[in-house]
Design an enzyme around this catalytic site. Structure first.
Site, PDB file in Angstrom:
ATOM      1  N   HIS A 330       0.844  -1.190   0.000  1.00  0.00           N
ATOM      2  CA  HIS A 330       0.000   0.000   0.000  1.00  0.00           C
ATOM      3  C   HIS A 330       0.880   1.241   0.000  1.00  0.00           C
ATOM      4  O   HIS A 330       1.943   1.249   0.616  1.00  0.00           O
ATOM      5  CB  HIS A 330      -0.940   0.017   1.213  1.00  0.00           C
ATOM      6  CG  HIS A 330      -2.040   0.996   1.036  1.00  0.00           C
ATOM      7  ND1 HIS A 330      -1.929   2.317   1.426  1.00  0.00           N
ATOM      8  CD2 HIS A 330      -3.260   0.865   0.462  1.00  0.00           C
ATOM      9  CE1 HIS A 330      -3.044   2.944   1.104  1.00  0.00           C
ATOM     10  NE2 HIS A 330      -3.869   2.098   0.522  1.00  0.00           N
ATOM     11  N   ASP A 389      -7.875  -5.202  -0.812  1.00  0.00           N
ATOM     12  CA  ASP A 389      -8.290  -6.080  -1.910  1.00  0.00           C
ATOM     13  C   ASP A 389      -7.951  -7.545  -1.676  1.00  0.00           C
ATOM     14  O   ASP A 389      -8.369  -8.400  -2.457  1.00  0.00           O
ATOM     15  CB  ASP A 389      -7.626  -5.616  -3.221  1.00  0.00           C
ATOM     16  CG  ASP A 389      -8.109  -4.235  -3.613  1.00  0.00           C
ATOM     17  OD1 ASP A 389      -9.335  -4.024  -3.612  1.00  0.00           O
ATOM     18  OD2 ASP A 389      -7.273  -3.360  -3.902  1.00  0.00           O
TER      19      ASP A 389
HETATM   20  N1  COA Z   1       4.213  -7.041  -5.262  1.00  0.00           N
HETATM   21  C1  COA Z   1       5.495  -6.868  -5.614  1.00  0.00           C
HETATM   22  N2  COA Z   1       6.229  -5.792  -5.258  1.00  0.00           N
HETATM   23  C2  COA Z   1       5.625  -4.873  -4.505  1.00  0.00           C
HETATM   24  C3  COA Z   1       4.298  -4.993  -4.102  1.00  0.00           C
HETATM   25  C4  COA Z   1       3.589  -6.122  -4.511  1.00  0.00           C
HETATM   26  N3  COA Z   1       2.303  -6.299  -4.168  1.00  0.00           N
HETATM   27  N4  COA Z   1       3.967  -3.923  -3.342  1.00  0.00           N
HETATM   28  C5  COA Z   1       5.075  -3.154  -3.275  1.00  0.00           C
HETATM   29  N5  COA Z   1       6.061  -3.719  -3.979  1.00  0.00           N
HETATM   30  C6  COA Z   1       7.397  -3.181  -4.158  1.00  0.00           C
HETATM   31  C7  COA Z   1       7.359  -1.898  -4.951  1.00  0.00           C
HETATM   32  O1  COA Z   1       7.406  -2.155  -6.340  1.00  0.00           O
HETATM   33  C8  COA Z   1       8.549  -1.169  -4.434  1.00  0.00           C
HETATM   34  O2  COA Z   1       9.698  -1.720  -5.037  1.00  0.00           O
HETATM   35  P1  COA Z   1      11.034  -0.831  -5.207  1.00  0.00           P
HETATM   36  O3  COA Z   1      11.409  -0.420  -3.815  1.00  0.00           O
HETATM   37  O4  COA Z   1      11.985  -1.779  -5.859  1.00  0.00           O
HETATM   38  O5  COA Z   1      10.624   0.298  -6.082  1.00  0.00           O
HETATM   39  C9  COA Z   1       8.598  -1.558  -2.987  1.00  0.00           C
HETATM   40  O6  COA Z   1       7.892  -2.784  -2.889  1.00  0.00           O
HETATM   41  C10 COA Z   1       7.992  -0.542  -2.061  1.00  0.00           C
HETATM   42  O7  COA Z   1       6.739  -0.150  -2.560  1.00  0.00           O
HETATM   43  P2  COA Z   1       5.813   0.915  -1.836  1.00  0.00           P
HETATM   44  O8  COA Z   1       6.436   2.272  -1.989  1.00  0.00           O
HETATM   45  O9  COA Z   1       5.493   0.443  -0.481  1.00  0.00           O
HETATM   46  O10 COA Z   1       4.490   0.797  -2.703  1.00  0.00           O
HETATM   47  P3  COA Z   1       4.010   1.728  -3.897  1.00  0.00           P
HETATM   48  O11 COA Z   1       3.406   2.916  -3.289  1.00  0.00           O
HETATM   49  O12 COA Z   1       5.069   1.909  -4.913  1.00  0.00           O
HETATM   50  O13 COA Z   1       2.878   0.833  -4.542  1.00  0.00           O
HETATM   51  C11 COA Z   1       0.896  -0.396  -4.702  1.00  0.00           C
HETATM   52  C12 COA Z   1       1.682   0.617  -3.885  1.00  0.00           C
HETATM   53  C13 COA Z   1      -0.421  -0.635  -4.014  1.00  0.00           C
HETATM   54  C14 COA Z   1       0.639   0.149  -6.122  1.00  0.00           C
HETATM   55  C15 COA Z   1       1.738  -1.688  -4.773  1.00  0.00           C
HETATM   56  O14 COA Z   1       1.900  -2.169  -3.479  1.00  0.00           O
HETATM   57  C16 COA Z   1       1.098  -2.732  -5.670  1.00  0.00           C
HETATM   58  O15 COA Z   1       1.223  -2.668  -6.888  1.00  0.00           O
HETATM   59  N6  COA Z   1       0.376  -3.720  -5.067  1.00  0.00           N
HETATM   60  C17 COA Z   1      -0.267  -4.744  -5.832  1.00  0.00           C
HETATM   61  C18 COA Z   1      -1.565  -4.225  -6.421  1.00  0.00           C
HETATM   62  C19 COA Z   1      -2.592  -4.000  -5.355  1.00  0.00           C
HETATM   63  O16 COA Z   1      -2.877  -4.853  -4.545  1.00  0.00           O
HETATM   64  N7  COA Z   1      -3.212  -2.819  -5.417  1.00  0.00           N
HETATM   65  C20 COA Z   1      -4.284  -2.458  -4.489  1.00  0.00           C
HETATM   66  C21 COA Z   1      -3.884  -1.287  -3.644  1.00  0.00           C
HETATM   67  S1  COA Z   1      -5.102  -0.954  -2.427  1.00  0.00           S
END
Ligand code: COA
Length: 449
Positions: A330, A389
């Protein structure tokens, strides 16, 4: 769509190649110009772009001046969302109560909630002409597109569509809160009818039912549901209703509203954003990912097998190749997403009544392993938790809600938050939102042809 001829097809491949080359920007430049990519600060938290009184998303505690990851908390107009779930009139109508709270900034009295729920019920209808001319025409496979189309077309059915005064926007917002459940369910049946030749069922909403009850009633051939089923769906609607101004679809609404456009255009834009798999569309992706996991590892997969599958997912070698574990992570929350915690409790309870304990146990195992893997793998120090989700799709499956309706259910609920934010933007006469992009190309002499 018409296919291109073989000759044009190869020309098109060339155009694609040019497009990829032309669009690629040196990633180092983002750092050089201190660009807040994704509107994020270097520590990953969102750039401050607005003020709101509608809701507060909390993921950290301050301990002796130091910011520390904490269990997530979500407040609607100052009230903890966990206190809103399961309340309302006789433990029904919690979603209607939440909508009232978000729009008017205060909890309704018993009488006010009864009147408000009656208003919502009275607007829960669609003309035969609208159903025939809009919903039945070329229904789309993804119902989020059907929702956008219907919402945009409601503009033509409104005698005062462009008036953005608060009373008129409130009227339009209540219409949308009331009608989105019908549009979603009817669009689902229209698609099933034209695509799979299934019976076409168009049931009207009943005045004595809450929004959650009506969704179950309209979807089920016998119209029957248990109290627990209605309460769980009502809770899911409360938990998805609002999430601050910065989430992608609500921020989209602020951006579009700030240009002075009409309500239908602003809401259609929010629906477009919510459809994305990194936002609301993730609930459907979780279901498909879990189906893929079950197919490859079995429903009774042990911890090691699950971990191995998740590692393949992260390497982009399983499921959709995106490298994402859907339902995890998140932008704001750290140790937990409070909505996920509540939904998980309902999922467990529902699984016991539906004989789906094994399915629930597998989700629980995936959550534990994914949390561990992601937290160890992430470059940022931020802990990664399951999000709203992760269990919602499992819950909807146990409520016999078809997967096509998973993301529309998010929209049915989030329309309350979008409406509250649109009104807040209008009441405060916000400036047009207009950030900057730095040009990093070259200025060139136009060649003589
Ligand atoms: N699967 C794989 N990698 C993930 C991840 C996931 N579900 N969630 C976070 N990461 C990775 C990011 O790509 C990021 O990698 P980096 O440091 O190499 O760039 C790292 O973990 C830290 O990410 P963070 O800053 O905490 O998240 P974000 O704000 O970039 O992304 C989301 C947030 C929600 C878009 C992301 O967690 C995601 O794509 N989740 C899966 C989709 C999902 O469930 N969406 C619903 C959201 S309510």
């Amino acid at each position: 769509m018409m296919a291109l001829s073989d000759k044009l097809d190869s020309q098109f491949d060339q155009l694609v190649e040019n497009c990829m080359k032309s669009g690629a920007i040196d990633l180092n430049l983002y750092q050089e110009y201190d660009v807040k990519r994704g509107l994020r600060d270097s520590n990953g938290s969102g750039v401050l772009t607005g003020l709101t009184e509608i809701s507060d998303v909390c993921a950290y505690d301050i301990d002796e001046g130091v910011k520390k990851p904490a269990q997530g908390r979500l407040y609607y107009q100052g009230y903890d969302v966990k206190d809103l779930v399961g309340t309302g009139l006789d433990k029904r109508y919690a979603f209607e109560q939440t909508t009232y709270l978000l729009l008017f900034g205060r909890l309704p009295s018993r009488e006010q909630l009864a009147v408000f729920s009656e208003i919502i019920c009275s607007l829960q209808e669609l003309s035969g002409q609208f159903v025939r001319d809009v919903i039945m025409k070329k229904p789309s496979a993804n119902l989020m597109n059907a929702l956008q189309k219907s919402v945009l077309t409601l503009y033509s059915y409104d005698s005062n569509p462009d008036d953005i005064s608060v009373p008129n926007v409130l009227r339009q917002s209540l219409q949308l809160v009331s009608k989105l459940p019908l549009i979603s369910v009817y669009s689902y049946f229209a698609y099933r009818h034209f695509h799979d030749f299934q019976s076409l069922v168009i049931k009207p909403a009943l005045k004595e039912y809450s929004t959650a009850e009506n969704i179950l009633h309209m979807l089920r051939p016998d119209g029957e549901f248990s109290k627990l089923e209605a309460r769980v769906l009502d809770a899911a609607l409360v938990l998805h209703a609002e999430h601050g101004g910065g989430n992608n679809s609500t921020f989209t609404n602020h951006v579009v509203t700030s240009s002075g456009t009409d309500t239908y255009s602003a809401v259609a834009a929010s629906i477009a954003s919510l459809k994305g798999p990194r936002h609301g569309g993730a609930n459907l992706k979780v279901l498909h990912m879990m189906n893929d996991l079950k197919e490859h590892c079995g429903l009774d997969a042990d911890r090691g097998t699950v971990r191995e599958y998740l590692m393949k997912l992260l390497d982009g070698k399983a499921f959709d190749g995106s490298g994402l574990i859907y339902g995890m992570g998140h932008a704001v929350y750290t140790l937990s997403d409070p909505r996920e915690v509540i939904l998980k409790g309902y999922a467990e309870k529902l699984a016991q009544t539906k004989g789906m304990e094994e399915e629930y146990a597998l989700y629980d195992l995936v959550e534990q392993e994914a949390r561990d893997l992601l937290s160890n793998r992430s470059q940022t120090a931020k802990p990664i938790c399951a999000n709203v989700d992760f269990y919602s799709g499992l819950i909807y499956t146990m409520l016999n809600i078809p997967e096509e309706l998973f993301t529309p259910l998010f929209a049915i609920s989030r329309i309350s938050g979008w409406s509250a934010h649109r009104l807040e933007e209008l009441v405060n006469k916000g400036k047009i939102i207009r950030p900057a992009y730095k040009y990093v190309g070259h200025h060139r002499e136009f060649p003589k042809m």
